[in-house]
Design a protein around this motif. Structure first.
Motif, PDB file in Angstrom:
ATOM      1  N   GLU A  40       4.953  -4.985  -3.571  1.00  0.00           N
ATOM      2  CA  GLU A  40       3.884  -5.936  -3.286  1.00  0.00           C
ATOM      3  C   GLU A  40       2.600  -5.243  -2.841  1.00  0.00           C
ATOM      4  O   GLU A  40       2.630  -4.270  -2.090  1.00  0.00           O
ATOM      5  N   ILE A  41       1.477  -5.788  -3.305  1.00  0.00           N
ATOM      6  CA  ILE A  41       0.168  -5.349  -2.832  1.00  0.00           C
ATOM      7  C   ILE A  41      -0.587  -6.606  -2.434  1.00  0.00           C
ATOM      8  O   ILE A  41      -0.400  -7.668  -3.023  1.00  0.00           O
ATOM      9  N   ARG A  42      -1.372  -6.526  -1.375  1.00  0.00           N
ATOM     10  CA  ARG A  42      -2.191  -7.677  -0.967  1.00  0.00           C
ATOM     11  C   ARG A  42      -3.634  -7.231  -0.883  1.00  0.00           C
ATOM     12  O   ARG A  42      -3.939  -6.291  -0.150  1.00  0.00           O
ATOM     13  N   THR A  43      -4.470  -7.883  -1.624  1.00  0.00           N
ATOM     14  CA  THR A  43      -5.884  -7.521  -1.627  1.00  0.00           C
ATOM     15  C   THR A  43      -6.683  -8.708  -1.106  1.00  0.00           C
ATOM     16  O   THR A  43      -6.158  -9.816  -1.010  1.00  0.00           O
ATOM     17  N   ALA A  90      -6.710 -11.692 -10.279  1.00  0.00           N
ATOM     18  CA  ALA A  90      -6.225 -10.666  -9.367  1.00  0.00           C
ATOM     19  C   ALA A  90      -6.435  -9.231  -9.832  1.00  0.00           C
ATOM     20  O   ALA A  90      -6.556  -8.321  -9.025  1.00  0.00           O
ATOM     21  N   THR A  91      -6.495  -9.042 -11.158  1.00  0.00           N
ATOM     22  CA  THR A  91      -6.456  -7.674 -11.672  1.00  0.00           C
ATOM     23  C   THR A  91      -7.623  -6.819 -11.178  1.00  0.00           C
ATOM     24  O   THR A  91      -7.423  -5.670 -10.765  1.00  0.00           O
ATOM     25  N   ILE A  94      -7.088  -5.496  -7.712  1.00  0.00           N
ATOM     26  CA  ILE A  94      -6.011  -4.509  -7.620  1.00  0.00           C
ATOM     27  C   ILE A  94      -6.476  -3.167  -8.182  1.00  0.00           C
ATOM     28  O   ILE A  94      -6.208  -2.114  -7.603  1.00  0.00           O
ATOM     29  N   TYR A  98      -6.820   0.382  -6.349  1.00  0.00           N
ATOM     30  CA  TYR A  98      -6.250   1.604  -6.936  1.00  0.00           C
ATOM     31  C   TYR A  98      -7.263   2.741  -6.870  1.00  0.00           C
ATOM     32  O   TYR A  98      -6.945   3.868  -6.484  1.00  0.00           O
ATOM     33  N   PHE A 111       2.735  -2.811  -9.184  1.00  0.00           N
ATOM     34  CA  PHE A 111       2.389  -3.743  -8.119  1.00  0.00           C
ATOM     35  C   PHE A 111       2.674  -5.178  -8.514  1.00  0.00           C
ATOM     36  O   PHE A 111       2.586  -5.528  -9.688  1.00  0.00           O
ATOM     37  N   CYS A 113       1.672  -9.300  -6.776  1.00  0.00           N
ATOM     38  CA  CYS A 113       0.819  -9.957  -5.801  1.00  0.00           C
ATOM     39  C   CYS A 113       0.926 -11.467  -6.043  1.00  0.00           C
ATOM     40  O   CYS A 113       0.935 -11.927  -7.181  1.00  0.00           O
ATOM     41  N   ASP A 135       1.142 -12.268  -9.929  1.00  0.00           N
ATOM     42  CA  ASP A 135       0.483 -11.257 -10.735  1.00  0.00           C
ATOM     43  C   ASP A 135       1.248  -9.943 -10.641  1.00  0.00           C
ATOM     44  O   ASP A 135       1.751  -9.615  -9.578  1.00  0.00           O
ATOM     45  N   GLU A 137       1.050  -5.701 -12.065  1.00  0.00           N
ATOM     46  CA  GLU A 137       0.240  -4.702 -12.758  1.00  0.00           C
ATOM     47  C   GLU A 137       0.971  -3.369 -12.744  1.00  0.00           C
ATOM     48  O   GLU A 137       1.581  -3.004 -11.740  1.00  0.00           O
TER      49      GLU A 137
END
Length: 432
Positions: A40-43, A90-91, A94, A98, A111, A113, A135, A137
């Motif tokens: 998981e990534i949270r932006t 979302a892309t 992310i 990165y 990732f 999200c 999402d 990626e």
RNA sequence: GUGGGAGUAGCUCAACUGGCAGAGCAUCGGACUGUGGCUCCGACGGUUGCGGGUUCGAUUCCCGUCUCCCACCCCA
């Protein structure tokens, strides 16, 4: 009374028991994605407007007319007038992360999200101004294998697994290759040329698209235009060896692992950054909003955002739409976790009841606690309403005996169980 | 952004050509002070989305507006 305040247009509250369905979906997503080693990534939910302008494309509808954008009123001179935007997808965020955290050192990044996105569109069923996307990626330097067809196939296979896991059938995977950015430039030009003599015979929308975005002409659904569209050049004819081999390899793997798909050479996607593999999963019974998820490869996005070369591929699932298509088969009530026990104290027994409830909850039972002011009849009604499986009666006699009346609300069967055995007895009879 | 449909109690819906705004379900209470679901009785619940206009009188007709739905558009 003051004027009632309502949720803004295109937003809505998601209430219980529906939230249980959302959690069910998200739990399945986390479970499946973990098996494929996604993390998981949270932006941030808002970013610099420029990120989306450069990442998604100035000419897209999203950027040109659908973003929620405002100017930040910072106190420091340095942040005055900074333009910020609620993320419409979302892309871009992310990929920005990165680059910002130099994550190419980590090799291949996978990732996912989950969260809200925002677009100022006219609301409709399955289309909201605040909507939710799941999402994923895959991104990294080419040396990590991020550009290889195995990654495309893996992502598509993962999606098929997820849909299967959720019990969603009757989906259709449409696949296309939109080529590298150079190939697409040539194709675009060829389309423009081919459209020039025929566009006057087409629908008004196509006449506009022929000038602004020829690729979108391929998406036209007007029956009269179809014969013309059929004669237009196809992207397949503009793919050079490398892109063609890449696309073939993706198809080979999918066939081998048994994920059905169909080629749609007219499939184009709305965001400028897509390259090569583009795909869409559709599902009937969603009306005009039949695209349940979509995605593709974006090999040039990192560079467009000022980063190093970092091929990537990803997708976005419309969670709202996914849940709409799920609700036909799986009502929220089916996945909501109801209390196992309703603890019903008689007069003066609140403290004893609270103590019992505490013990049971420590054993991971779902416990609803009543009140000594309720007459027993009312406690039964409350237990029914809460959907509890058992009611535990806490009266003077029970406390004295340290053994409690426990009644199955469905069968009416009643037993007396000692305090020490209560939790184990219940756990054995309640399926979580 | 364009075109169309709809909005009446918490929910699902009635109310005839303009004439006292109703029902079912739900909620609460009682019949029933340690045993529920059934039944019976009662109560609560509404500026008819909002604002204006026509009319003796508007849920009903007209105008505006908001929201949802459908189709475009676009996309997830």
């Amino acid at each position: 009374m003051m004027k009632a305040i309502k949720a803004p247009r295109g937003t809505r509250d998601i209430l219980p028991p529906d939230t249980a369905l959302w959690n069910f979906v998200e739990a399945a997503v986390r479970d499946v994605f973990r098996a494929y080693n996604f993390q998981e990534i949270r932006t941030p939910i808002f970013e610099s407007t420029e990120l989306f302008a450069r990442g998604v494309g100035e000419e897209t509808d999203i950027v040109s007319k659908e973003m929620f954008t405002w100017e930040d009123r910072g106190r420091a001179e340095s942040d005055k007038g900074q333009s910020l935007t609620l993320r419409p997808e979302a892309t871009a965020g992310i990929v920005r992360a990165y680059i910002e955290h130099k994550m190419w050192d980590r090799g291949l990044n996978k990732f996912f999200c989950i969260g809200p996105m925002f677009r100022r569109e006219r609301p409709q069923k399955g289309r909201y101004r605040q909507f939710y996307q799941i999402d994923a990626e895959v991104i990294g330097p080419a040396s990590s294998g991020s550009d290889l067809p195995a990654r495309d196939a893996e992502i598509l296979e993962m999606l098929a697994t997820l849909l299967h896991r959720l019990g969603i059938t009757h989906w259709n995977l449409e696949l296309n290759s939109v080529g590298s950015s150079q190939e697409r430039v040539k194709f675009n030009e060829a389309l423009r040329v081919a459209l020039e003599p025929v566009k006057d015979k087409m629908c008004v929308d196509c006449q506009r698209r022929a000038v602004t975005n020829p690729l979108r002409v391929l998406d036209c659904k007007v029956p009269e235009d179809q014969p013309i569209i059929d004669k237009l050049p196809r992207i397949t004819d503009f793919l050079e060896d490398e892109s063609r081999k890449h696309f073939d390899a993706v198809q080979n793997i999918l066939t081998k692992v048994g994920v059905p798909f169909s080629i749609n050479t007219r499939l184009v996607r709305g965001l400028d950054y897509y390259t090569r593999t583009a795909f869409e999963f559709t599902h009937g019974a969603l009306g005009a909003q039949n695209a349940i998820l979509g995605g593709g490869r974006y090999d040039g996005l990192s560079e467009a955002l000022g980063g190093p070369a970092a091929p990537g591929i990803g997708f976005a699932i419309g969670e709202d739409r996914l849940i709409l298509s799920l609700q036909e088969k799986t009502p929220a009530e089916a996945v909501v976790r109801r209390p196992g026990v309703y603890v019903a104290p008689m007069a003066g027994m609140n403290a004893d009841a609270a103590q019992l409830a505490r013990e049971l909850r420590r054993h991971d039972l779902v416990v609803e606690l009543g009140d000594e002011n309720f007459r027993l009849k009312k406690s039964f009604e409350a237990a029914d309403k809460a959907g509890a499986k058992y009611i535990l009666i806490v009266g003077e006699n029970e406390v004295k005996a340290d053994a409690f009346a426990l009644k199955n609300l469905a069968t009416g069967e009643q037993v007396q169980i000692g305090r020490a055995e209560l939790a184990a007895w219940l756990k054995a009879r309640i399926v979580p």
